[in-house]
Design a protein around this motif. Structure first.
Motif, short mmCIF file in Angstrom:
data_model
loop_
_atom_site.label_atom_id
_atom_site.label_comp_id
_atom_site.label_asym_id
_atom_site.label_seq_id
_atom_site.Cartn_x
_atom_site.Cartn_y
_atom_site.Cartn_z
N VAL A 28 1.28 -1.27 0.16
CA VAL A 28 -0.04 -0.36 -0.18
C VAL A 28 0.60 1.27 0.07
CG1 VAL A 28 -1.71 1.36 1.15
CG2 VAL A 28 -1.66 -1.61 1.41
N GLN A 29 1.07 2.00 -0.42
CA GLN A 29 1.48 3.45 -0.77
C GLN A 29 0.55 4.37 -1.51
OE1 GLN A 29 4.12 3.66 -4.28
NE2 GLN A 29 5.12 0.86 -3.97
N ARG A 30 0.74 5.16 0.32
CA ARG A 30 -0.23 6.27 0.63
C ARG A 30 0.63 7.76 0.01
NH1 ARG A 30 -1.55 2.89 4.53
NH2 ARG A 30 -4.07 2.51 5.08
N GLU A 31 -0.16 8.61 -0.87
CA GLU A 31 0.75 9.98 -1.57
C GLU A 31 -0.37 10.38 -1.21
OE1 GLU A 31 3.34 11.23 -4.57
OE2 GLU A 31 4.32 9.86 -3.79
N GLY A 32 -0.30 11.87 -0.57
CA GLY A 32 -1.63 12.88 -0.74
C GLY A 32 -2.69 12.12 -0.82
N LEU A 33 -3.47 12.48 -1.50
CA LEU A 33 -4.90 12.11 -1.44
C LEU A 33 -5.51 10.48 -2.00
CD1 LEU A 33 -6.83 15.69 -2.91
CD2 LEU A 33 -7.32 14.59 -0.30
N VAL A 34 -4.53 9.83 -2.97
CA VAL A 34 -4.08 8.70 -3.66
C VAL A 34 -3.68 7.68 -3.09
CG1 VAL A 34 -3.86 7.47 -5.75
CG2 VAL A 34 -4.55 10.03 -5.36
N ALA A 35 -4.33 6.73 -2.80
CA ALA A 35 -3.26 5.33 -2.61
C ALA A 35 -3.32 4.28 -3.25
CB ALA A 35 -4.12 4.37 -1.37
N VAL A 36 -2.40 3.71 -3.62
CA VAL A 36 -2.11 2.83 -4.71
C VAL A 36 -2.07 1.18 -3.87
CG1 VAL A 36 -0.55 1.42 -6.78
CG2 VAL A 36 -0.95 4.10 -6.43
N VAL A 37 -3.30 0.17 -4.24
CA VAL A 37 -2.73 -1.23 -3.48
C VAL A 37 -2.26 -1.97 -4.29
CG1 VAL A 37 -4.35 -2.20 -1.47
CG2 VAL A 37 -5.05 -0.11 -1.82
N GLU A 38 -1.73 -3.08 -4.03
CA GLU A 38 -1.74 -4.27 -4.56
C GLU A 38 -2.14 -5.55 -3.71
OE1 GLU A 38 2.33 -5.11 -5.96
OE2 GLU A 38 2.60 -2.73 -6.52
N VAL A 39 -2.73 -6.66 -3.91
CA VAL A 39 -3.90 -7.64 -4.01
C VAL A 39 -2.70 -8.65 -4.97
CG1 VAL A 39 -5.55 -8.50 -3.26
CG2 VAL A 39 -5.46 -6.46 -3.14
N GLN A 40 -2.51 -9.65 -4.43
CA GLN A 40 -2.45 -10.71 -4.90
C GLN A 40 -3.19 -11.58 -4.68
OE1 GLN A 40 0.95 -11.04 -6.60
NE2 GLN A 40 0.44 -13.31 -7.64
N ALA A 41 -3.77 -12.05 -5.51
CA ALA A 41 -5.16 -13.24 -5.65
C ALA A 41 -4.22 -14.29 -6.50
CB ALA A 41 -6.15 -12.45 -6.21
N GLY A 42 -3.80 -15.50 -5.65
CA GLY A 42 -3.13 -16.36 -6.64
C GLY A 42 -2.11 -16.22 -7.53
N PRO A 43 -2.26 -16.46 -9.01
CA PRO A 43 -1.38 -16.08 -9.66
C PRO A 43 -1.07 -14.93 -9.84
CG PRO A 43 -3.03 -17.50 -10.73
CD PRO A 43 -3.29 -17.30 -8.93
N PHE A 44 -2.27 -13.65 -9.67
CA PHE A 44 -2.59 -12.53 -10.12
C PHE A 44 -2.58 -11.29 -9.78
CE2 PHE A 44 -5.98 -15.52 -11.63
CZ PHE A 44 -4.83 -15.98 -13.41
#
Length: 136
Positions: free
Chosen positions: A78-94
């Motif tokens: 999870v990367q939070r910067e200012g008003l935005v967050a970028v979230v990575e989810v590992q769902a099985g191989p994806f």
């Protein structure tokens, strides 16, 4: 017709080989063995199994949504910067990456290690056919 080996079926369904074998033993997923050959499952049988499983009320999680693409996984970043967050989810191989407001990420308490479901609703989905492989 497409013939899949147990490890291929397990990978496609996001379960272990043992789970696929258990479903076969229980008669929930048909499988065939040619004389002296490995056990295999027809691609059409896997598709039918998935449709049946999707409609199984015992498998429902109680969430009602118009989105049908639900990928259960674990938050890896999870990367939070200012008003935005970028979230990575590992769902099985994806690996699924979502950009959202920081407030939404905070409200959901998203941090690495948290279990999450990526729900995808898109107007464009590209489907590619896998190359044919030779039968064993």
């Amino acid at each position: 017709m497409t013939q899949l080996r147990i490890p291929e079926v397990a990978r496609l369904l996001g379960v272990s080989d043992d789970t696929v074998r258990r479903w076969i033993d229980q008669g929930r997923l048909p499988a065939r063995r040619e004389a002296g050959a490995r056990l295999h499952v027809e691609g059409a049988d896997v598709a039918a199994f998935l449709v049946t499983r999707r409609r199984d009320p015992d498998g429902a999680d109680g969430v009602q949504s118009s989105a049908r693409n639900r990928l259960e996984g674990i938050v890896t970043d999870v990367q939070r910067e200012g008003l935005v967050a970028v979230v990575e989810v590992q769902a099985g191989p994806f690996r699924v990456v979502s950009m959202m407001t920081r407030e939404a990420a905070d409200d959901l308490a998203l941090e690495p290690g948290v279990l999450a479901t990526a729900v995808v609703k898109a107007t464009n989905v590209i489907v590619e056919r896998s190359p044919a492989r030779e039968a064993d």
